[in-house]
Write a protein that holds these residues in place. Structure first.
Motif, short mmCIF file in Angstrom:
data_model
loop_
_atom_site.label_atom_id
_atom_site.label_comp_id
_atom_site.label_asym_id
_atom_site.label_seq_id
_atom_site.Cartn_x
_atom_site.Cartn_y
_atom_site.Cartn_z
N LEU A 249 19.55 63.58 43.15
CA LEU A 249 20.74 62.81 43.49
C LEU A 249 21.98 63.67 43.29
CD1 LEU A 249 21.88 60.28 40.76
CD2 LEU A 249 19.92 61.74 40.37
N ASP A 264 22.29 59.58 47.25
CA ASP A 264 20.89 59.47 46.82
C ASP A 264 20.03 60.60 47.37
OD1 ASP A 264 20.02 58.86 49.42
OD2 ASP A 264 19.71 56.72 49.02
N ASP A 265 18.75 60.55 47.09
CA ASP A 265 17.83 61.63 47.45
C ASP A 265 17.67 61.81 48.95
OD1 ASP A 265 15.04 59.81 47.97
OD2 ASP A 265 16.51 58.98 46.57
N LEU A 270 25.79 56.01 48.20
CA LEU A 270 25.55 54.74 47.53
C LEU A 270 26.91 54.15 47.15
CD1 LEU A 270 22.73 53.61 46.98
CD2 LEU A 270 23.02 54.20 44.59
N VAL A 365 17.23 56.14 36.81
CA VAL A 365 16.31 56.85 37.71
C VAL A 365 15.15 57.44 36.91
CG1 VAL A 365 16.07 58.79 39.30
CG2 VAL A 365 18.09 57.32 39.42
N LYS A 371 12.41 57.34 43.13
CA LYS A 371 13.61 57.91 43.73
C LYS A 371 14.70 56.83 43.77
CE LYS A 371 11.95 62.00 44.91
NZ LYS A 371 12.49 63.28 44.37
N LEU A 372 15.95 57.28 43.78
CA LEU A 372 17.05 56.33 43.81
C LEU A 372 17.02 55.47 45.08
CD1 LEU A 372 19.54 55.24 42.42
CD2 LEU A 372 20.87 57.10 43.42
N SER A 373 16.66 56.08 46.20
CA SER A 373 16.58 55.32 47.45
C SER A 373 15.53 54.21 47.35
CB SER A 373 16.25 56.26 48.62
OG SER A 373 15.03 56.94 48.38
N TYR A 376 16.95 51.18 45.32
CA TYR A 376 17.83 50.26 46.02
C TYR A 376 17.06 49.44 47.06
CZ TYR A 376 21.93 47.98 47.73
OH TYR A 376 22.85 47.00 48.04
#
Length: 476
Positions: A249, A264-265, A270, A365, A371-373, A376
């Motif tokens: 990230l 994000d990745d 974001l 995270v 993964k951050l994506s 969310y």
């Protein structure tokens, strides 16, 4: 912005164009007004924390402030290096000082500078306090200023110079699950946006054994020609760096590090609304915290859905972080934030902190193993989707009175084509629709612009409602 000789504080402090309203004379007037207030309150012996960011004239202005404070016999703790605004707030609280002053214009364009005032406990000063300081400052002339000579500052017995950031950073590190972060070996790209966050946030990240790449870290008073505000447009270089380096990230902070922006990745920006929802969900579910959330009137109602799903309440307050921190204290809220990128968490300072928020997001995270994506995507699957559009319209000075009259006297709103449940007029205008959507129309407290925020179930609906407002008021 006001006449160059008239001092006025907005929602984020006093901010003016350098050389126009932001002058040595006005900085000294504000400081003398604070000194007079402290004497009247009988707190002039408790001291003031003074700090500055990396903007043009910030260092010099902090010295003008110190000269006046010392001239009035007030002890000063001077942070003699560019540092995050939240660090100054933390230091006011930690030292038990009555007030603090930070020379900064936060995320404003490079031609601005200004002053933020903090009160006991490291809080943003209430409107009543800043209004009183402004009124007193506007009544002062140069002959009313009491100051020591510049050459008398260095060895003054009432001056304490502080260079270390470590007390503030240690307070953040102690709140984090560093062990979990260390073993994820995350790769982070850090973008301080030519501001003050590099040393502080990089120290936290490296202490957590992250691989850290830094961009836009040099001292550039023009902020690379961009606004020092972390938005989708300004973080394009961070997006490219995250994708090119295959990082987990990207973390960005604004000019004085009280606001946060995230890539994000996948390279997606974001939005601060999304960050706020993610962190509240994390604190409730993974950390096991309990309590309400607080947001301002222009921040996502998705936060309300998270609160409701966990038997909690989300409180709405006017724009200005002082209202958020006050409501958090009143309700013992878990988190408070705003769509412009500022947030804080229970147990930290009563003000927004991009350094702590970025660090906490990193912990989230790491603890998830995802993964951050993906995180969310889980939020949307659980709570549904709301889409927001934001617009800021500049206007000629003479139009402000006309727009104010049309909005707040005539209530001249368009036909939105959606059922309206209610309208509030106490902080600009907010229209609540029956379909869980809303639109706010209000004048900025820091810049000469009219801001329109709209959140609806779909992006097309949000864009349509926002366009109707602009068309009705003749905004471009």
């Amino acid at each position: 912005m006001t006449d160059s000789g008239t001092i006025h504080f907005g929602t984020g402090g006093w901010r003016e164009i350098i050389g126009d309203g932001f002058t040595r004379a006005n900085v000294r007037r504000i400081t003398q007004a604070l000194c007079d207030r402290m004497a009247a309150e009988g707190v002039d012996e408790s001291g003031v924390v003074v700090g500055h960011d990396r903007r043009f004239l910030s260092l010099e202005a902090s010295r003008w402030v110190v000269e006046v404070l010392l001239g009035n016999g007030i002890p000063v703790t001077l942070i003699e290096r560019p540092a995050p605004t939240p660090m100054f707030m933390w230091t006011v609280r930690n030292l038990g000082c009555a007030y603090g002053l930070a020379v900064t214009a936060s995320h404003n364009p490079a031609l601005y500078n200004g002053i933020k005032v903090f009160t006991e406990g490291g809080r943003d000063a209430e409107v009543a306090v800043t209004d009183a300081i402004a009124a007193r400052a506007n009544a002062l002339g140069e002959a009313d200023i009491v100051a020591v000579a510049p050459e008398a500052v260095a060895d003054h017995p009432l001056l304490t110079v502080q260079m270390s950031l470590n007390w503030y950073l240690d307070a953040i590190i102690e709140k984090l699950d560093m062990e979990t972060i260390r073993h994820r070996h995350l790769h982070i790209v850090l973008d301080p946006m030519f501001g003050v966050a590099q040393t502080s946030l990089q120290t936290v990240l490296m202490t957590a054994r992250c691989q850290v790449d830094v961009i836009n870290d040099r001292h550039d008073a023009l902020f690379g020609g961009r606004m020092p505000s972390p938005t989708a447009a300004t973080l394009e270089p961070l997006k490219q760096a995250v994708l090119e380096r295959k990082a987990d990230l990207g973390i960005a902070t604004d000019g004085d590090a009280d606001r946060l922006g995230i890539i994000d990745d996948t390279g997606a920006f974001l939005h601060p609304n999304q960050i706020l929802v993610l962190l509240y969900h994390y604190l409730l579910t993974t950390k096991g915290w309990h309590g309400p959330a607080v947001r301002n009137m222009s921040t996502t109602h998705l936060l309300d859905r998270v609160a409701q799903a966990h038997g909690e309440v989300c409180h709405e307050v006017p724009v200005g972080f002082k209202w958020i921190s006050a409501k958090m204290d009143e309700t013992d809220a878990v988190i408070g934030g705003e769509s412009s990128g500022g947030l804080t968490v229970r147990g930290h300072i009563a003000g927004k902190d991009g350094v702590y928020a970025g660090s906490l997001l990193l912990e989230m995270v790491a603890a998830s193993g995802k993964k951050l994506s993906e995180l969310y995507a889980d939020i949307l699957a659980t709570y549904g989707r709301l889409e927001m559009v934001e617009a800021a319209y500049s206007f000629a000075g003479k139009r402000k009175a006309e727009l104010e009259h049309r909005l707040f006297t005539d209530h001249d709103l368009p036909d939105f084509g959606h059922a309206i449940s209610r309208v509030r007029w106490d902080d600009g205008c907010k229209v609540y629709f029956a379909n869980d959507g809303w639109v706010t129309i209000r004048f900025s407290g820091t810049e000469p612009v009219l801001r329109v925020f709209c959140e609806m179930p779909t992006l097309a609906e949000a864009e349509q409602v926002s366009a109707l407002v602009a068309g009705r008021l003749g905004l471009t």
